[in-house]
Scaffold this active site. Structure first.
Site, PDB file in Angstrom:
ATOM      1  N   GLY A  20       0.833  -1.201   0.000  1.00  0.00           N
ATOM      2  CA  GLY A  20       0.000   0.000   0.000  1.00  0.00           C
ATOM      3  C   GLY A  20       0.864   1.246   0.000  1.00  0.00           C
TER       4      GLY A  20
ATOM      5  CD  GLN B  83       3.218   5.743   3.150  1.00  0.00           C
ATOM      6  OE1 GLN B  83       2.289   5.242   2.518  1.00  0.00           O
ATOM      7  NE2 GLN B  83       4.124   5.010   3.787  1.00  0.00           N
TER       8      GLN B  83
ATOM      9  CB  CYS C 205       5.086   1.929   8.210  1.00  0.00           C
ATOM     10  SG  CYS C 205       4.697   3.561   7.536  1.00  0.00           S
ATOM     11  CG  LEU C 206       6.375   0.952   2.065  1.00  0.00           C
ATOM     12  CD1 LEU C 206       5.793   1.279   0.700  1.00  0.00           C
ATOM     13  CD2 LEU C 206       7.459  -0.116   1.945  1.00  0.00           C
TER      14      LEU C 206
ATOM     15  CG  HIS D  82      -0.828   1.266   7.390  1.00  0.00           C
ATOM     16  ND1 HIS D  82      -0.002   0.929   8.452  1.00  0.00           N
ATOM     17  CD2 HIS D  82      -0.046   1.986   6.544  1.00  0.00           C
ATOM     18  CE1 HIS D  82       1.203   1.423   8.241  1.00  0.00           C
ATOM     19  NE2 HIS D  82       1.208   2.066   7.080  1.00  0.00           N
ATOM     20  CD  GLU D  83      -1.281   2.486   2.829  1.00  0.00           C
ATOM     21  OE1 GLU D  83      -0.754   3.611   2.860  1.00  0.00           O
ATOM     22  OE2 GLU D  83      -0.634   1.445   3.019  1.00  0.00           O
TER      23      GLU D  83
ATOM     24  CG  HIS E  16       0.375   6.693   5.844  1.00  0.00           C
ATOM     25  ND1 HIS E  16       1.455   7.161   6.557  1.00  0.00           N
ATOM     26  CD2 HIS E  16       0.609   5.375   5.629  1.00  0.00           C
ATOM     27  CE1 HIS E  16       2.312   6.163   6.763  1.00  0.00           C
ATOM     28  NE2 HIS E  16       1.824   5.060   6.213  1.00  0.00           N
TER      29      HIS E  16
END
Ligand code: K1U
Ligand code: ZN
Length: 215
Positions: free
Chosen positions: A46, A51, A91-92, A133-134, A137
């Site tokens: 994702g 991000q 998480c990236l 999660h997204e 963000h």
């Protein structure tokens, strides 16, 4: 298409609130293509526009094994949520960390496609976790992985061990100190012991990271 740089915690831009997309036009479709390429390359399942320092409500997700199931969410809104599920999330923007997070087990959301078509979906499992999660963000929420677990391939260099031993009682100090000494990002835990050092990834890349030490 273009690979976009992914912001890394603690970059303050990760805490900006994304704006609603007013028109799904070619610039949004280009953003979606670039985000998808960036997500696949990372690799991730994702990515939120936040991000990549674009503060618009756009998300790409692909949880399929063969990376053929791209899902695009423009202006996602949560309609309802049911149950609870604990899951391990990565998480990236916080590389090297995985954290156990409690999420709704099943959610219903509405969004627009990259063609500007509205849709509603009810999802569970990993997809539900990833959407939540997204969406976090997009409102500037980042789980910094403070309860992160050790990852395979962890390696702490000798000089870092010395610093860690010195400041183990003051984890946040350790983080600040190590960031200064190493001149790169480090992570820590506010209430537990933390070791901070280098992380060796299976492909040979190395990065600074941290791990919680269970008592
Ligand atoms: O938003 C992000 O930081 C991306 C993140 C999404 C996510 C992962 C796990 C649970 C919830 C949300 C990632 O993609 S981390 C990388 C990852 O999980 C993964 C990468 C390659 C293959 C399989 C998983
Ligand atoms: Zn993330």
């Amino acid at each position: 298409m273009a690979l976009l740089p992914i912001l890394r915690y603690p970059d303050p831009r990760l805490h900006k609130k994304a704006a609603t997309v007013s028109v799904v036009d070619d610039s949004i479709r280009q953003l979606v293509r670039d985000m998808a390429e960036t997500m696949y390359a990372a690799p991730g399942i994702g990515l939120a526009a936040t991000q990549v320092d674009v503060h618009k409500r756009v998300i790409t997700i692909d949880i399929s094994e063969d990376r053929s199931g791209l899902i695009v969410l423009v202006n996602p809104v949560l309609v309802s949520a049911r149950g609870e599920a604990e899951c391990e999330e990565g998480c990236l923007s916080v590389p090297g960390y995985y954290d156990n997070v409690t999420r709704a087990a099943e959610i219903t959301f509405r969004a627009f496609t990259a063609e500007g078509k509205p849709f509603e979906r009810t999802v569970d499992g990993l997809l539900a976790v990833c959407v939540q999660h997204e969406m976090d963000h997009l409102i500037g929420k980042v789980d910094s992985g403070q309860r992160g677990k050790r990852q395979p391939g962890w390696a702490i260099e000798d000089d870092v061990v010395e610093i860690v031993a010195e400041v183990l009682d003051h984890p946040l100090h350790a983080v600040a100190h190590l960031e200064h000494v190493l001149d790169r990002d480090a992570f820590g835990d506010a209430d537990g012991q933390v070791q901070v050092g280098f992380h060796s990834f299976p492909d040979g890349r190395r990065g600074a990271g941290g791990r919680h030490v269970d008592h």
